[in-house]
Write a protein that holds these residues in place. Structure first.
Motif, PDB file in Angstrom:
ATOM      1  N   VAL A  49       0.839  -1.204   0.000  1.00 56.05           N
ATOM      2  CA  VAL A  49       0.000   0.000   0.000  1.00 56.05           C
ATOM      3  C   VAL A  49       0.872   1.251   0.000  1.00 56.05           C
ATOM      4  O   VAL A  49       0.641   2.198  -0.766  1.00 56.05           O
ATOM      5  N   ALA A  50       1.878   1.285   0.893  1.00 56.59           N
ATOM      6  CA  ALA A  50       2.744   2.455   0.985  1.00 56.59           C
ATOM      7  C   ALA A  50       3.517   2.674  -0.318  1.00 56.59           C
ATOM      8  O   ALA A  50       3.677   3.814  -0.775  1.00 56.59           O
ATOM      9  N   PHE A  51       3.992   1.592  -0.916  1.00 58.06           N
ATOM     10  CA  PHE A  51       4.740   1.707  -2.168  1.00 58.06           C
ATOM     11  C   PHE A  51       3.852   2.250  -3.275  1.00 58.06           C
ATOM     12  O   PHE A  51       4.254   3.150  -4.031  1.00 58.06           O
ATOM     13  N   PHE A  52       2.630   1.748  -3.362  1.00 62.32           N
ATOM     14  CA  PHE A  52       1.747   2.226  -4.416  1.00 62.32           C
ATOM     15  C   PHE A  52       1.361   3.687  -4.197  1.00 62.32           C
ATOM     16  O   PHE A  52       1.352   4.480  -5.148  1.00 62.32           O
ATOM     17  N   VAL A  53       1.030   4.064  -2.966  1.00 60.14           N
ATOM     18  CA  VAL A  53       0.656   5.460  -2.697  1.00 60.14           C
ATOM     19  C   VAL A  53       1.826   6.389  -2.999  1.00 60.14           C
ATOM     20  O   VAL A  53       1.650   7.470  -3.575  1.00 60.14           O
ATOM     21  N   ALA A  54       3.047   5.983  -2.621  1.00 58.47           N
ATOM     22  CA  ALA A  54       4.225   6.798  -2.923  1.00 58.47           C
ATOM     23  C   ALA A  54       4.416   6.943  -4.434  1.00 58.47           C
ATOM     24  O   ALA A  54       4.716   8.039  -4.936  1.00 58.47           O
ATOM     25  N   LEU A  55       4.251   5.850  -5.173  1.00 57.29           N
ATOM     26  CA  LEU A  55       4.334   5.920  -6.630  1.00 57.29           C
ATOM     27  C   LEU A  55       3.284   6.853  -7.203  1.00 57.29           C
ATOM     28  O   LEU A  55       3.565   7.675  -8.085  1.00 57.29           O
ATOM     29  N   PHE A  56       2.070   6.734  -6.689  1.00 57.66           N
ATOM     30  CA  PHE A  56       0.972   7.569  -7.182  1.00 57.66           C
ATOM     31  C   PHE A  56       1.280   9.047  -6.946  1.00 57.66           C
ATOM     32  O   PHE A  56       1.052   9.889  -7.823  1.00 57.66           O
ATOM     33  N   ILE A  57       1.795   9.372  -5.756  1.00 61.56           N
ATOM     34  CA  ILE A  57       2.124  10.762  -5.441  1.00 61.56           C
ATOM     35  C   ILE A  57       3.186  11.306  -6.394  1.00 61.56           C
ATOM     36  O   ILE A  57       3.068  12.422  -6.922  1.00 61.56           O
ATOM     37  N   VAL A  58       4.230  10.521  -6.632  1.00 65.04           N
ATOM     38  CA  VAL A  58       5.320  10.960  -7.498  1.00 65.04           C
ATOM     39  C   VAL A  58       4.835  11.133  -8.934  1.00 65.04           C
ATOM     40  O   VAL A  58       5.144  12.137  -9.594  1.00 65.04           O
ATOM     41  N   ILE A  59       4.063  10.172  -9.427  1.00 58.69           N
ATOM     42  CA  ILE A  59       3.599  10.237 -10.822  1.00 58.69           C
ATOM     43  C   ILE A  59       2.658  11.414 -11.021  1.00 58.69           C
ATOM     44  O   ILE A  59       2.735  12.128 -12.029  1.00 58.69           O
ATOM     45  N   VAL A  60       1.764  11.648 -10.065  1.00 52.67           N
ATOM     46  CA  VAL A  60       0.855  12.794 -10.167  1.00 52.67           C
ATOM     47  C   VAL A  60       1.646  14.099 -10.152  1.00 52.67           C
ATOM     48  O   VAL A  60       1.343  15.045 -10.903  1.00 52.67           O
ATOM     49  N   LYS A  61       2.671  14.170  -9.302  1.00 54.40           N
ATOM     50  CA  LYS A  61       3.499  15.381  -9.245  1.00 54.40           C
ATOM     51  C   LYS A  61       4.212  15.613 -10.576  1.00 54.40           C
ATOM     52  O   LYS A  61       4.268  16.749 -11.082  1.00 54.40           O
ATOM     53  N   LEU A  62       4.772  14.557 -11.150  1.00 52.24           N
ATOM     54  CA  LEU A  62       5.431  14.689 -12.448  1.00 52.24           C
ATOM     55  C   LEU A  62       4.445  15.074 -13.543  1.00 52.24           C
ATOM     56  O   LEU A  62       4.776  15.857 -14.444  1.00 52.24           O
ATOM     57  N   SER A  63       3.236  14.529 -13.460  1.00 53.70           N
ATOM     58  CA  SER A  63       2.227  14.840 -14.463  1.00 53.70           C
ATOM     59  C   SER A  63       1.744  16.281 -14.339  1.00 53.70           C
ATOM     60  O   SER A  63       1.593  16.987 -15.341  1.00 53.70           O
ATOM     61  N   ASP A  64       1.535  16.743 -13.109  1.00 57.56           N
ATOM     62  CA  ASP A  64       1.070  18.117 -12.901  1.00 57.56           C
ATOM     63  C   ASP A  64       2.100  19.138 -13.379  1.00 57.56           C
ATOM     64  O   ASP A  64       1.743  20.210 -13.870  1.00 57.56           O
TER      65      ASP A  64
END
Length: 406
Positions: free
Chosen positions: A77-92
């Motif tokens: 869960v932590a790994f996926f949430v961290a990935l999601f945060i990073v990818i959203v930041k890069l996308s934004d």
């Protein structure tokens, strides 16, 4: 920054940048999740062991042995949430668009995340395969000792000691728990008759052998039955009495009677032995289930990229919800497979690896579908449609009328 700068060295500058972005979200999510799960469990343990005057020591040991269990639960869960945060930041920040425009493929951008996922997968094999079996048995050993342990000669103010039929409590106590005020004792005397003792104060002292506690009671009353069966009420200014201390019972069994207490090597060995501790299907279901949970981690970046890229500003909740549903479905499908294998309804191998293959194929399909149009996948389109429906429903709801000023 030129393309040459991005590709210089064995580890590219962009790789170090992405790994640095991932590090703190991963550590933060993992730490918060594990601590939150531990705190909830600690509160329950304090309630369960409320009658033990040494409950804080036991709870500390129990919490320490729970860390591998909750670490295994929290890591995906932590790994996926961290990935999601990073990818959203890069996308934004349109950084992924810039990287794609410079000729970097989506697979190359995701490469450092795959390396982290492989490392975490190897670490998970150690957690699921070896740390959890030993810590689970240690947890049960400490709980067994806590439940069966006798009184240790200390008492906190307001606490109750119920030791094999003898009840002791006091309104207050000093920090050492050995000087009490307003004491109440209910116990059986040498003849098996119930007696009640109250005292204004008491001093507790453990004897040299550590097997009995001497209690010096001051200014109280003792109510008990005599040989004729009549109640006698005795007032005293000083009374000395002794109470035995019971040691914790020896563990009733060795580690290994439960398949969850066996390491990966022991599971494999028992599954191929002529006389296993439990059924062969149960052992193989547990063996395959642990491997499936560990091996699935490298597939999480394949899920995170399509869902993260599909999450635009102010519209990130649907992607996280969809990811949560997929992770929960994967976990429960493995539990269902293990249950069916244990019950003999289906063979262990297909019970575990069929759901694993389905979720792994879904992750690969979503990622491959995002290569040409990042973020545009069937799941992301479904998420956007659900979001539009919810938005229409919310807008259709009548708004509360504003009160007119008098």
């Amino acid at each position: 920054m030129s393309a040459k700068d991005l590709t210089a060295g064995p580890i590219r500058l962009i790789d170090r940048y992405l790994l640095r972005l991932l590090f703190w979200p991963l550590v933060g999510c993992l730490g918060v999740t594990v601590v939150a799960l531990l705190l909830e469990r600690v509160l329950r343990l304090l309630d369960v062991l409320s009658q033990s005057s040494a409950r804080f020591g036991y709870v500390t040991q129990l919490a320490a042995n729970l860390v591998p269990h909750y670490l295994g639960l929290a890591l995906p869960v932590a790994f996926f949430v961290a990935l999601f945060i990073v990818i959203v930041k890069l996308s934004d920040g349109s950084e992924i668009d810039a990287l794609l425009a410079s000729g970097q493929s989506l697979e190359r951008i995701a490469a450092p995340f795959f390396i982290v996922a492989i490392f975490l997968s190897v670490f998970s094999v150690g957690v699921f395969g070896y740390m959890q079996p030993y810590s689970r048995y240690a947890y049960r050993a400490v709980m067994h000792a806590a439940i069966n342990a006798g009184w240790n000669g200390r008492l906190a103010g307001g606490a109750f000691i119920d030791d094999k039929g003898s009840l002791l409590t006091a309104d207050s106590a000093d920090l050492a728990g050995q000087r009490l005020t307003r004491v109440f004792i209910r116990r059986l005397d040498a003849k098996g008759q119930e007696e009640i003792i109250t005292a204004a104060s008491a001093d507790l002292k453990m004897d040299a052998g550590g097997k009995t506690i001497t209690m010096d009671l001051k200014d109280g009353r003792r109510i008990a039955r005599d040989a004729a069966g009549q109640y006698r009420n005795l007032a005293f200014t000083s009374l000395t009495t002794q109470t035995p201390l019971a040691a914790a019972a020896v563990l009733l069994r060795d580690r290994g009677s439960d398949e969850r207490e066996l390491t990966l090597g022991e599971l494999y060995k028992q599954a191929h032995s002529p006389n296993p501790v439990v059924s062969k299907e149960t052992l193989l279901g547990e063996f395959y289930g642990r491997w499936a949970r560990a091996i699935f981690l490298p597939f999480l970046p394949l899920l995170a990229f399509p869902l993260g890229l599909a999450s635009k500003r102010g519209n990130r909740a649907p992607g996280l919800v969809m990811a949560g549903i997929l992770l929960l479905a994967f976990q429960h499908s493995l539990l269902l497979g293990q249950g069916l294998a244990k019950a003999g309804k289906i063979a262990p191998f297909p019970a575990i690896w069929i759901p694993f293959s389905l979720f792994a194929a879904l992750a690969v399909w979503l990622f491959v579908g995002s290569r040409t149009r990042p973020g545009d996948t069937p799941v992301s389109r479904l998420v956007r449609r659900i979001n539009k429906v919810v938005t229409k429903i919310v807008r259709a709801l009548p708004l509360p009328k504003k009160r007119q000023a008098a």
